[in-house]
Scaffold this motif. Structure first.
Motif, PDB file in Angstrom:
ATOM      1  N   GLY A  70      -6.187  23.471   3.115  1.00 27.54           N
ATOM      2  CA  GLY A  70      -6.633  22.720   1.957  1.00 27.54           C
ATOM      3  C   GLY A  70      -5.586  22.474   0.905  1.00 27.54           C
ATOM      4  O   GLY A  70      -5.900  22.444  -0.297  1.00 27.54           O
ATOM      5  N   ALA A  71      -4.326  22.270   1.301  1.00 23.98           N
ATOM      6  CA  ALA A  71      -3.261  22.008   0.325  1.00 23.98           C
ATOM      7  C   ALA A  71      -3.524  20.705  -0.415  1.00 23.98           C
ATOM      8  O   ALA A  71      -3.818  19.682   0.214  1.00 23.98           O
ATOM      9  CB  ALA A  71      -1.909  21.942   1.026  1.00 23.98           C
ATOM     10  N   ASN A  72      -3.414  20.746  -1.730  1.00 27.22           N
ATOM     11  CA  ASN A  72      -3.467  19.527  -2.537  1.00 27.22           C
ATOM     12  C   ASN A  72      -2.049  18.969  -2.579  1.00 27.22           C
ATOM     13  O   ASN A  72      -1.207  19.434  -3.346  1.00 27.22           O
ATOM     14  CB  ASN A  72      -3.971  19.853  -3.944  1.00 27.22           C
ATOM     15  CG  ASN A  72      -3.959  18.653  -4.867  1.00 27.22           C
ATOM     16  OD1 ASN A  72      -3.639  17.534  -4.451  1.00 27.22           O
ATOM     17  ND2 ASN A  72      -4.282  18.879  -6.124  1.00 27.22           N
ATOM     18  N   GLU A  73      -1.778  17.979  -1.740  1.00 26.71           N
ATOM     19  CA  GLU A  73      -0.412  17.499  -1.566  1.00 26.71           C
ATOM     20  C   GLU A  73       0.129  16.774  -2.802  1.00 26.71           C
ATOM     21  O   GLU A  73       1.336  16.524  -2.889  1.00 26.71           O
ATOM     22  CB  GLU A  73      -0.313  16.589  -0.339  1.00 26.71           C
ATOM     23  CG  GLU A  73      -0.699  17.256   0.979  1.00 26.71           C
ATOM     24  CD  GLU A  73       0.249  18.369   1.400  1.00 26.71           C
ATOM     25  OE1 GLU A  73       1.288  18.563   0.741  1.00 26.71           O
ATOM     26  OE2 GLU A  73      -0.047  19.049   2.404  1.00 26.71           O
ATOM     27  N   SER A  74      -0.721  16.443  -3.766  1.00 30.50           N
ATOM     28  CA  SER A  74      -0.237  15.789  -4.983  1.00 30.50           C
ATOM     29  C   SER A  74       0.474  16.766  -5.910  1.00 30.50           C
ATOM     30  O   SER A  74       1.170  16.355  -6.832  1.00 30.50           O
ATOM     31  CB  SER A  74      -1.394  15.120  -5.731  1.00 30.50           C
ATOM     32  OG  SER A  74      -2.280  16.091  -6.278  1.00 30.50           O
ATOM     33  N   LEU A  75       0.325  18.078  -5.677  1.00 35.59           N
ATOM     34  CA  LEU A  75       0.967  19.066  -6.550  1.00 35.59           C
ATOM     35  C   LEU A  75       2.473  19.145  -6.311  1.00 35.59           C
ATOM     36  O   LEU A  75       3.250  19.269  -7.257  1.00 35.59           O
ATOM     37  CB  LEU A  75       0.349  20.454  -6.327  1.00 35.59           C
ATOM     38  CG  LEU A  75      -1.109  20.661  -6.712  1.00 35.59           C
ATOM     39  CD1 LEU A  75      -1.518  22.103  -6.420  1.00 35.59           C
ATOM     40  CD2 LEU A  75      -1.339  20.338  -8.184  1.00 35.59           C
ATOM     41  N   ARG A  76       2.876  19.103  -5.055  1.00 38.54           N
ATOM     42  CA  ARG A  76       4.288  19.325  -4.713  1.00 38.54           C
ATOM     43  C   ARG A  76       5.117  18.068  -4.947  1.00 38.54           C
ATOM     44  O   ARG A  76       4.590  16.977  -5.165  1.00 38.54           O
ATOM     45  CB  ARG A  76       4.415  19.736  -3.240  1.00 38.54           C
ATOM     46  CG  ARG A  76       3.957  18.650  -2.274  1.00 38.54           C
ATOM     47  CD  ARG A  76       4.269  19.003  -0.832  1.00 38.54           C
ATOM     48  NE  ARG A  76       3.716  18.018   0.095  1.00 38.54           N
ATOM     49  CZ  ARG A  76       4.302  16.864   0.391  1.00 38.54           C
ATOM     50  NH1 ARG A  76       5.472  16.544  -0.157  1.00 38.54           N
ATOM     51  NH2 ARG A  76       3.732  16.030   1.237  1.00 38.54           N
ATOM     52  N   GLU A  77       6.446  18.246  -4.886  1.00 33.29           N
ATOM     53  CA  GLU A  77       7.335  17.092  -4.937  1.00 33.29           C
ATOM     54  C   GLU A  77       7.242  16.312  -3.633  1.00 33.29           C
ATOM     55  O   GLU A  77       7.032  16.878  -2.559  1.00 33.29           O
ATOM     56  CB  GLU A  77       8.788  17.537  -5.157  1.00 33.29           C
ATOM     57  CG  GLU A  77       9.060  18.027  -6.562  1.00 33.29           C
ATOM     58  CD  GLU A  77      10.543  18.202  -6.814  1.00 33.29           C
ATOM     59  OE1 GLU A  77      11.350  17.630  -6.058  1.00 33.29           O
ATOM     60  OE2 GLU A  77      10.893  18.916  -7.765  1.00 33.29           O
ATOM     61  N   LYS A  78       7.416  15.023  -3.735  1.00 36.14           N
ATOM     62  CA  LYS A  78       7.405  14.193  -2.542  1.00 36.14           C
ATOM     63  C   LYS A  78       8.679  14.438  -1.730  1.00 36.14           C
ATOM     64  O   LYS A  78       9.709  14.828  -2.257  1.00 36.14           O
ATOM     65  CB  LYS A  78       7.314  12.719  -2.919  1.00 36.14           C
ATOM     66  CG  LYS A  78       6.017  12.335  -3.617  1.00 36.14           C
ATOM     67  CD  LYS A  78       6.018  10.860  -3.983  1.00 36.14           C
ATOM     68  CE  LYS A  78       4.742  10.480  -4.718  1.00 36.14           C
ATOM     69  NZ  LYS A  78       4.741   9.046  -5.102  1.00 36.14           N
ATOM     70  N   GLY A  79       8.595  14.133  -0.456  1.00 40.98           N
ATOM     71  CA  GLY A  79       9.767  14.287   0.395  1.00 40.98           C
ATOM     72  C   GLY A  79       9.963  15.736   0.815  1.00 40.98           C
ATOM     73  O   GLY A  79       9.329  16.652   0.297  1.00 40.98           O
ATOM     74  N   PHE A  80      10.855  15.928   1.772  1.00 38.47           N
ATOM     75  CA  PHE A  80      11.113  17.258   2.334  1.00 38.47           C
ATOM     76  C   PHE A  80      12.609  17.533   2.290  1.00 38.47           C
ATOM     77  O   PHE A  80      13.414  16.614   2.328  1.00 38.47           O
ATOM     78  CB  PHE A  80      10.606  17.331   3.775  1.00 38.47           C
ATOM     79  CG  PHE A  80       9.214  16.789   3.955  1.00 38.47           C
ATOM     80  CD1 PHE A  80       8.967  15.745   4.825  1.00 38.47           C
ATOM     81  CD2 PHE A  80       8.168  17.315   3.231  1.00 38.47           C
ATOM     82  CE1 PHE A  80       7.691  15.240   4.978  1.00 38.47           C
ATOM     83  CE2 PHE A  80       6.877  16.815   3.376  1.00 38.47           C
ATOM     84  CZ  PHE A  80       6.639  15.764   4.251  1.00 38.47           C
ATOM     85  N   VAL A  81      12.970  18.798   2.237  1.00 44.87           N
ATOM     86  CA  VAL A  81      14.371  19.210   2.239  1.00 44.87           C
ATOM     87  C   VAL A  81      14.598  20.123   3.440  1.00 44.87           C
ATOM     88  O   VAL A  81      13.859  21.092   3.637  1.00 44.87           O
ATOM     89  CB  VAL A  81      14.753  19.943   0.935  1.00 44.87           C
ATOM     90  CG1 VAL A  81      16.233  20.337   0.960  1.00 44.87           C
ATOM     91  CG2 VAL A  81      14.453  19.073  -0.273  1.00 44.87           C
TER      92      VAL A  81
END
Length: 488
Positions: A302-313
Motif C-alpha cells: 500500500g505505498a502511497n507513491e506520491s510521497l517519494r521523489e519521482k524517478g529511481f537511482v
C-alpha cells in the motif's frame, strides 16, 4: 551502468492542534470534545486525498532535573488525531540526541494508557552516503528510530538530556543549551512526529489472483513497471520460483545480455562455424542462485507513491547485503506489517526528508519479504540504510527490535532466502567476503577499501548497535543457509 533520474518534492508535515489532558492517569483517560478552533485546524491540515497523515508537534521545556540542571523537554498528555507510529526529529541531521526519549500512548480501541516506552535515539547511522544528492538536498533532518505503538489517540512524551559526564562531551556540542550547565545540549527544533499509516492494504494473494484492479497513478505505474518480467503490472506480489526456474530465468537474462554485447562489438559467426566459445556459451554455466522468494510489492503493502521523489537511482553490482532491524518494537502482528512499513516509509520521507524509504527490503516476524525502495527488486537500487556503504550493496531490515529479543526463525530464514536469490543474481557467495569502498563514516574514512562479509550486519560498516545483538548473532546461520539455497 549507473542511471540516475531524480526530482524533488517538498517535504511537509501537517501540524495538528491537540488538547492537553490532566497528567494524572485517571484524568488522562477522559476524552474532552475538541473545540471549534481545534476541529477547524485539523480539517485544514489534513492532507486531501492522501492516505495517512503526519502530525508534527514541537516539544517544550517541562522542567529541569534538580541535581544536574539537565533539561526535560516534552509534552503533557494530550489528545491527538489517530496515529500508530511515532518518532522525534530535529533540525540538524549532523547533531546527535544525547539523552533518553520516553513515550506513553493511549489505545484508540480500549482507551487505556500504555506504560512508558523507550525510543531508540541514535538513528544517524541509517542515512544516505555523505555528499550524495539525497544527503545534500537541504531537507534532511536528524531523527530517532520510529516506534510502532498501534492505533492510538493520545500521547505523552519526555526527553531527558544526558549529563555531560556520562556522554563524555562538553557543552559545546551541537544544538541548543537546553541541557543546562552540566548537561549535553539537546538538538534544536525537537518535534514529535505522529504517523497515521493510512488504511491497511488488503493482503496480497497468489499469482493466480492477478494484479490489483483500479486506476494507478503515473508514479505507481512506474514503480510497478520496474518489476516488469517478474510480475504483471499492478501485481501485489512477485511470485516465488523454484531453483530450476530461477536458474533458467537468470541464464536467459545473461544470454540476452551477452548476445547484445557480442553483436555490439563483433559480427556474428557464420552458420556452422566451429570457433571458440562465444559470450552466450560462456554464460551457460550453471549459476549459483537460490530460488526466487515471493516478494510483496510496494503496491501490495500500500505505498502511497506520491510521497517519494519521482524517478529511481541505481548503483553498480550488488556485492553485499547489510542486515538491519527497524528498532520499531516487537508489538505488531504479521497482519499489521504492511501498516508498519507504510509508517516507516512516511517517517523516512515526510519527517526525515529522504527521497524514499531507506531500506531495499523488509522482512516481518513471519518471514514475509517486502519490496522497499522503489526501482525494481532485481535491480541495484541505491538505498539509504548504511551510512558510508550504500553503494554496491542492499539493505535488508527485519521489522522489530532485536537488541534483547531473538528474531524469529522465520525472519532469519527470510534473510537467507532473499540473499540467496539477490546475491546470486550478482554472482556473490553468501559465505564469502568482498571489498567495498567507504563513502565516509565513523568506522572507516571516505575512500578506504574495506573487506567485509558478503552478508554483514549494519554494525560492521558503522559503529552502531544495529541490527541488535540477538539478530547479529544469527547472521552466521543466515550465511550458511543462503549458501545452501544457492547449491554451494
Amino acid at each position: 551502468m549507473r542511471g540516475i533520474l531524480a526530482s524533488s518534492i517538498g517535504v511537509t508535515c501537517a501540524a495538528a492542534l491537540a488538547l492537553p489532558l490532566a497528567p494524572p492517569a485517571a484524568a488522562a483517560d477522559a476524552r474532552p470534545a475538541p473545540t471549534a478552533e481545534a476541529a477547524t485546524r485539523a480539517a485544514v491540515t489534513t492532507e486531501a486525498d492522501v492516505p495517512g497523515s503526519t502530525q508534527s508537534l514541537p516539544l517544550h521545556l517541562l522542567t529541569r532535573e534538580r541535581a544536574s540542571g539537565a533539561a526535560v523537554l516534552g509534552l503533557a498528555p494530550r489528545t491527538v488525531r489517530n496515529f500508530s507510529l511515532l518518532g522525534v526529529v530535529w533540525d540538524d541531521p549532523a547533531a546527535e540526541l544525547h539523552g533518553r526519549v520516553q513515550v506513553r500512548t493511549r489505545s484508540a480501541g480500549t482507551g487505556t494508557w500504555s506504560g512508558w516506552q523507550d525510543v531508540e535515539t541514535h538513528n544517524a547511522d541509517h542515512a544516505a552516503d555523505p555528499g550524495t544528492a539525497e544527503d545534500t538536498s537541504g531537507r534532511v533532518r536528524g531523527a530517532t528510530a520510529p516506534l510502532w505503538v498501534g492505533p492510538s489517540d493520545a500521547v505523552e512524551i519526555r526527553v531527558r538530556a544526558e549529563p555531560a559526564q556520562k556522554a563524555g562531551a562538553g557543552p559545546g556540542s551541537a544544538g541548543t543549551p537546553a541541557g543546562g550547565a552540566d548537561g549535553i545540549p539537546l538538538p534544536s527544533g525537537l518535534r514529535l512526529e505522529l504517523i497515521d499509516p493510512g488504511t491497511a492494504a488488503p493482503p496480497p494473494g497468489d499469482a493466480a489472483d492477478g494484479p490489483r484492479t483500479g486506476a494507478m497513478s503515473a508514479e505507481a505505474t512506474a514503480a510497478s513497471a520496474a518489476n516488469a518480467g517478474l510480475a504483471p503490472l499492478g501485481a501485489a506480489e512477485i511470485p516465488a520460483l523454484t531453483r530450476e526456474q530461477t536458474q533458467r530465468e537468470l541464464l536467459a537474462s545473461r544470454g540476452a545480455e551477452a548476445t547484445e554485447a557480442a553483436e555490439a562489438v563483433e559480427p556474428a559467426e557464420p552458420a556452422g562455424s566451429a570457433g571458440p566459445a562465444g559470450p552466450v556459451e560462456q554464460q551457460r554455466a550453471k549459476p549459483y542462485i537460490g530460488p526466487r522468494p515471493a516478494i510483496v510489492t510496494r503496491r501490495g503493502w500500500g505505498a502511497n507513491e506520491s510521497l517519494r521523489e519521482k524517478g529511481f537511482v541505481y548503483t553498480g553490482k550488488v556485492k553485499a547485503a547489510f542486515v538491519h532491524h527497524t528498532a520499531t518494537g516487537n508489538n505488531y502482528t504479521c497482519a499489521q506489517a504492511p501498516s508498519v512499513i507504510r509508517g516507516i516509509y512516511r517517517f523516512h520521507v515526510r519527517s526525515m526528508g529522504w527521497r524514499d524509504i531507506g531500506y531495499n527490503f523488509l522482512i516481518d516476524k513471519c518471514g514475509r519479504i517486502y519490496e522497499g525502495r522503489a526501482g525494481g527488486v532485481a535491480k541495484p537500487v541505491l538505498g539509504a540504510h548504511t551510512l558510508g556503504f550504500n553503494s554496491n550493496t542492499m539493505g535488508v531490515a527485519v521489522i522489530g527490535s532485536h537488541s534483547s529479543k531473538k528474531p524469529s526463525s522465520s525472519a532469519v530464514k527470510g534473510i537467507a532466502r532473499l540473499t540467496a536469490w539477490k546475491l546470486g543474481l550478482n554472482g556473490m557467495n553468501p559465505k564469502g567476503k568482498t571489498y567495498l569502498k567507504s563513502g565516509g563514516g565513523n568506522l572507516y574514512r571516505k575512500g578506504k577499501k574495506v573487506r567485509l562479509n558478503v552478508i554483514s550486519g549494519h554494525r560492521d560498516g558503522f559503529n552502531t548497535a544495529c541490527p541488535g545483538g540477538k539478530l547479529y548473532s544469527k547472521l552466521g546461520s543466515a550465511r550458511s543457509t543462503a549458501a545452501r539455497y544457492q547449491g554451494r
